[in-house]
Design an enzyme around this catalytic site. Sequence first.
Site, mmCIF file in Angstrom:
data_model
loop_
_atom_site.group_PDB
_atom_site.id
_atom_site.type_symbol
_atom_site.label_atom_id
_atom_site.label_comp_id
_atom_site.label_asym_id
_atom_site.label_seq_id
_atom_site.Cartn_x
_atom_site.Cartn_y
_atom_site.Cartn_z
ATOM 1 N N GLU A 52 4.978 -20.123 25.101
ATOM 2 C CA GLU A 52 5.239 -20.627 25.987
ATOM 3 C C GLU A 52 4.347 -21.221 26.935
ATOM 4 O O GLU A 52 4.470 -22.479 27.315
ATOM 5 C CB GLU A 52 5.924 -19.630 27.051
ATOM 6 C CG GLU A 52 7.076 -18.828 26.635
ATOM 7 C CD GLU A 52 6.637 -17.372 25.928
ATOM 8 O OE1 GLU A 52 7.364 -16.557 26.135
ATOM 9 O OE2 GLU A 52 5.727 -17.483 25.189
ATOM 10 N N CYS A 75 6.787 -12.609 28.442
ATOM 11 C CA CYS A 75 6.352 -11.594 29.012
ATOM 12 C C CYS A 75 6.071 -11.501 30.659
ATOM 13 O O CYS A 75 5.932 -12.657 31.047
ATOM 14 C CB CYS A 75 5.087 -11.231 28.480
ATOM 15 S SG CYS A 75 3.583 -12.448 28.763
ATOM 16 N N THR A 161 4.898 0.007 -15.117
ATOM 17 C CA THR A 161 3.979 -0.563 -14.436
ATOM 18 C C THR A 161 2.623 -0.694 -15.018
ATOM 19 O O THR A 161 1.935 -1.362 -14.717
ATOM 20 C CB THR A 161 3.811 0.113 -13.074
ATOM 21 O OG1 THR A 161 3.364 1.662 -13.323
ATOM 22 C CG2 THR A 161 4.987 0.314 -12.103
ATOM 23 N N SER A 168 -2.831 -2.675 -16.927
ATOM 24 C CA SER A 168 -1.678 -3.355 -16.383
ATOM 25 C C SER A 168 -2.095 -4.601 -16.180
ATOM 26 O O SER A 168 -1.225 -5.416 -15.400
ATOM 27 C CB SER A 168 -1.527 -2.486 -15.000
ATOM 28 O OG SER A 168 -2.414 -2.464 -14.364
ATOM 29 N N TRP A 170 -2.463 -8.588 -17.065
ATOM 30 C CA TRP A 170 -1.486 -8.764 -16.101
ATOM 31 C C TRP A 170 0.073 -8.562 -16.429
ATOM 32 O O TRP A 170 0.479 -9.173 -17.328
ATOM 33 C CB TRP A 170 -1.852 -9.910 -15.175
ATOM 34 C CG TRP A 170 -3.099 -10.461 -14.781
ATOM 35 C CD1 TRP A 170 -4.059 -10.981 -15.384
ATOM 36 C CD2 TRP A 170 -3.515 -9.825 -13.653
ATOM 37 N NE1 TRP A 170 -5.119 -10.934 -14.572
ATOM 38 C CE2 TRP A 170 -4.638 -10.225 -13.396
ATOM 39 C CE3 TRP A 170 -2.963 -9.249 -12.456
ATOM 40 C CZ2 TRP A 170 -5.648 -10.113 -12.241
ATOM 41 C CZ3 TRP A 170 -3.678 -8.898 -11.376
ATOM 42 C CH2 TRP A 170 -4.984 -9.217 -11.357
ATOM 43 N N ARG A 184 0.002 -10.108 1.415
ATOM 44 C CA ARG A 184 -0.877 -9.358 1.937
ATOM 45 C C ARG A 184 -1.419 -10.126 3.175
ATOM 46 O O ARG A 184 -1.762 -9.333 4.259
ATOM 47 C CB ARG A 184 -2.184 -9.583 0.925
ATOM 48 C CG ARG A 184 -2.220 -8.521 -0.295
ATOM 49 C CD ARG A 184 -3.487 -8.774 -1.000
ATOM 50 N NE ARG A 184 -3.403 -8.022 -2.438
ATOM 51 C CZ ARG A 184 -4.469 -8.086 -3.337
ATOM 52 N NH1 ARG A 184 -5.358 -8.895 -3.149
ATOM 53 N NH2 ARG A 184 -4.435 -6.951 -4.162
ATOM 54 N N THR A 196 -5.837 4.222 -7.673
ATOM 55 C CA THR A 196 -5.753 3.045 -8.106
ATOM 56 C C THR A 196 -7.266 2.286 -8.073
ATOM 57 O O THR A 196 -7.541 1.552 -8.640
ATOM 58 C CB THR A 196 -4.860 2.245 -7.112
ATOM 59 O OG1 THR A 196 -3.472 2.549 -6.971
ATOM 60 C CG2 THR A 196 -5.057 0.667 -7.092
ATOM 61 N N ASP A 200 -8.360 0.507 -11.208
ATOM 62 C CA ASP A 200 -8.403 -0.868 -11.123
ATOM 63 C C ASP A 200 -9.626 -1.352 -10.540
ATOM 64 O O ASP A 200 -9.840 -2.650 -10.553
ATOM 65 C CB ASP A 200 -7.067 -1.358 -10.508
ATOM 66 C CG ASP A 200 -5.757 -1.070 -11.207
ATOM 67 O OD1 ASP A 200 -5.940 -0.809 -12.619
ATOM 68 O OD2 ASP A 200 -4.817 -0.962 -10.728
ATOM 69 N N THR A 300 2.220 7.734 -7.986
ATOM 70 C CA THR A 300 2.308 8.954 -7.327
ATOM 71 C C THR A 300 2.507 8.921 -5.835
ATOM 72 O O THR A 300 3.367 9.472 -5.109
ATOM 73 C CB THR A 300 1.388 10.044 -7.614
ATOM 74 O OG1 THR A 300 1.193 10.050 -9.114
ATOM 75 C CG2 THR A 300 1.062 11.411 -7.092
#
Length: 366
Positions: A52, A75, A161, A168, A170, A184, A196, A200, A300
């Site tokens: 604003e 606000c 997966t 994995s 790609w 992200r 992970t 990876d 998991t």
Amino acid sequence: MNDIDYMTLALQLAQKGQYTCRPNPCVGCLIVRDDKIIAEGWHQKAGEDHAEIVALKLAGEKAKEATVYVTLEPCSHQGKTGPCVEALISAGVKTVVVAMEDPNPNVCGQGIEALKKAGIEIRQAVLADQAKALNKGYIMRMENQRPFVRCKLAMSLDGRTAMASGESHWITSAPARQDVQRLRAKSSAILSGIGTVLTDNPRLTVRLDEIVANDKFEQPIRIILDPHLSTPANAAIFSEPGKTVIVTTSDDSEVVNELSAAGAEILCQEGHSNTIDLSELLHYLAELEINDVMMETGATLSGAMLQAGLIDELIIYMAPHLMGNKARGLFNLPWLDAMKDRVNVNISDIRAVGSDWRIEAQITQH
């Protein structure tokens, strides 16, 4: 043009702040006079002018007797910036059209009431659902004191997966991986598990030039769940810009010092034995003003979060190939024994991304 047309444009403006305005909500604003748009603004970064104020500064004296379209209730309190309500009243606007009330208890309804008391006409709930969809994380944090949790997964057509070996890269195509980069960038934090990290060695950063080139953009915080402090000090996450927080139940001071020297912040959940309290963690993240958490985890941790009722949305990229019954599945869900235990989801969007399909679904049964 009518209220819906103008609010649609205001929502489009609000989206421009989706990568940079956290922990604040995305907000867009239009100022209209004599059926002409005389100014527009959006909130770009916390601590800087709200939408604003940006629009009012551009409009100047033309704001008098104008209609203001704003995607979130203005606000009425003093934060890092002054109250937008006072600025609107001082500018002499005639009407304010609001998409949705602000769920922040410091604002909720008070901004609208103050405008009404000043004699300003108010029209509410114009494209409210669209406005809410734009700020799911902010709303979740304000109403439930935890972030909105989005679980990103990539799988083959038969729901796998990774190969049995863990290989994995790609599963999905380059366009799908670029889409993940944008997911992200919208997130306040990226959550992953030690499995992970060890398998990876991911970087867990946004690497799209079009986003990181913006000097207002900050990398999401990386949250690693590591009960036994097994994260290597030379892990890729420590060589990337942004903050890394390791959540653990271990109090091994030697390893804590080593990882702290590598650049980690250590959060020890005292009183727990080998298992991270996921609900406690999310409440802690909310205290850090984290709105949206994106999960990039194995089966998991994804299964544990699902069992705890802490996943709000699934984003699944499905690739057009088969990986076989020896390959790893999407979730570990050993607690599902009968059809009545199934987890229901509401698929809200399916679209092609390169050669893959992107499925968006909300969890409807916890």
